[in-house]
Design an enzyme around this catalytic site. Structure first.
Site, short mmCIF file in Angstrom:
data_model
loop_
_atom_site.label_atom_id
_atom_site.label_comp_id
_atom_site.label_asym_id
_atom_site.label_seq_id
_atom_site.Cartn_x
_atom_site.Cartn_y
_atom_site.Cartn_z
N PRO A 135 0.79 -1.22 0.00
CG PRO A 135 -0.07 -1.06 2.16
CD PRO A 135 0.57 -2.03 1.22
CG ASN A 136 -0.21 4.33 1.29
OD1 ASN A 136 -1.19 4.89 0.77
ND2 ASN A 136 -0.27 3.77 2.48
NE ARG A 177 3.95 6.65 1.58
CZ ARG A 177 4.25 5.44 1.99
NH1 ARG A 177 4.76 4.55 1.16
NH2 ARG A 177 4.04 5.09 3.23
CE1 TYR A 231 9.08 5.15 2.87
CE2 TYR A 231 7.39 6.87 2.79
CZ TYR A 231 7.96 5.77 3.40
OH TYR A 231 7.40 5.26 4.55
CG ASN A 287 8.44 -1.90 0.24
OD1 ASN A 287 7.89 -2.01 1.34
ND2 ASN A 287 9.00 -0.78 -0.18
CB ALA A 314 1.65 0.15 6.47
CD GLU A 325 10.72 -7.28 5.86
OE1 GLU A 325 10.53 -8.43 6.34
OE2 GLU A 325 10.72 -6.24 6.53
CG HIS A 365 11.21 -2.10 4.42
ND1 HIS A 365 9.84 -2.06 4.33
CD2 HIS A 365 11.52 -3.23 5.09
CE1 HIS A 365 9.35 -3.12 4.94
NE2 HIS A 365 10.34 -3.86 5.40
NE ARG A 408 10.10 5.92 8.58
CZ ARG A 408 9.15 5.71 7.68
NH1 ARG A 408 9.35 4.80 6.72
NH2 ARG A 408 8.03 6.40 7.71
C1 DQA Z 1 8.27 1.14 3.73
C2 DQA Z 1 8.38 1.28 5.25
C3 DQA Z 1 7.03 1.04 5.91
O1 DQA Z 1 7.14 1.19 7.31
C4 DQA Z 1 6.01 2.03 5.39
O2 DQA Z 1 4.73 1.76 5.94
C5 DQA Z 1 5.95 2.07 3.91
C6 DQA Z 1 7.19 2.04 3.14
C7 DQA Z 1 9.60 1.47 3.02
O3 DQA Z 1 9.76 1.06 1.88
O4 DQA Z 1 10.45 2.16 3.60
O5 DQA Z 1 4.88 2.20 3.31
O6 DQA Z 1 7.97 -0.22 3.44
#
Ligand code: DQA
Length: 146
Positions: free
Chosen positions: A9-10, A17, A22, A73, A76, A97, A99, A106
């Site tokens: 998501p997002n 964003r 990011y 990735n 959240a 995994e 990020h 964080r």
């Molecule tokens: C994220 C880190 C997550 O905590 C966050 O909710 C994201 C992006 C990252 O790529 O740094 O949506 O996965």
């Protein structure tokens, strides 16, 4: 070698964003760079993004027997989703995994992952390059174990 990258998501909003966190690259740019890198490594990469947990579960299930490795990735959902963990375990596909941000630098709620202990490895904190590093690690691992 067929590989899949899953974005949660997002992540469709990358580039717009929180760019300080990011980066300024869009998801399309990240995907096309990653696809080219995969091709150069002799792999075929499919990219999938969804804001919906169930759609990600469905895509993981559909990958069963179809792909040799995954980059994920989960955004959240990393910190909340037992369903994604279970799906990854059910299909038994090795995964890394990923990020963009260093989740350990964080908020405390981002320090826990429901996926990390089942992953081949975790790459975080290098912005879009996290995906490239994860791809190299995954391909090396799959080559060594085939
Ligand atoms: C994220 C880190 C997550 O905590 C966050 O909710 C994201 C992006 C990252 O790529 O740094 O949506 O996965």
């Amino acid at each position: 070698m067929r590989l899949l990258v899953l974005h949660g998501p997002n992540l469709n909003l990358l580039g717009q964003r929180e760019p300080g966190l990011y980066g300024s690259r869009s998801l399309d740019q990240i995907n096309s760079d990653l696809t080219a890198r995969a091709r150069a490594l002799g792999a075929e990469l499919e990219c999938f993004q969804s804001n919906h947990e169930g759609a990600l579960v469905d895509r993981i299930q559909a990958a069963r027997g179809q792909c040799g490795g995954l980059l994920i990735n989960a955004g959240a959902y990393t910190h909340t989703s037992i369903a994604l963990r279970d799906a990854l375990l059910a299909v038994d596909i090795p995964f890394v995994e990923v990020h963009l941000s260093n989740v350990h630098a964080r908020e405390p709620f981002r320090h826990h992952s429901y996926l990390a202990d089942k992953a081949l490895g975790v790459i975080c904190g290098f912005g879009p390059a996290s995906y490239n590093l994860a791809l190299e690690g995954l391909v090396d691992h799959l080559r060594a174990s085939s």
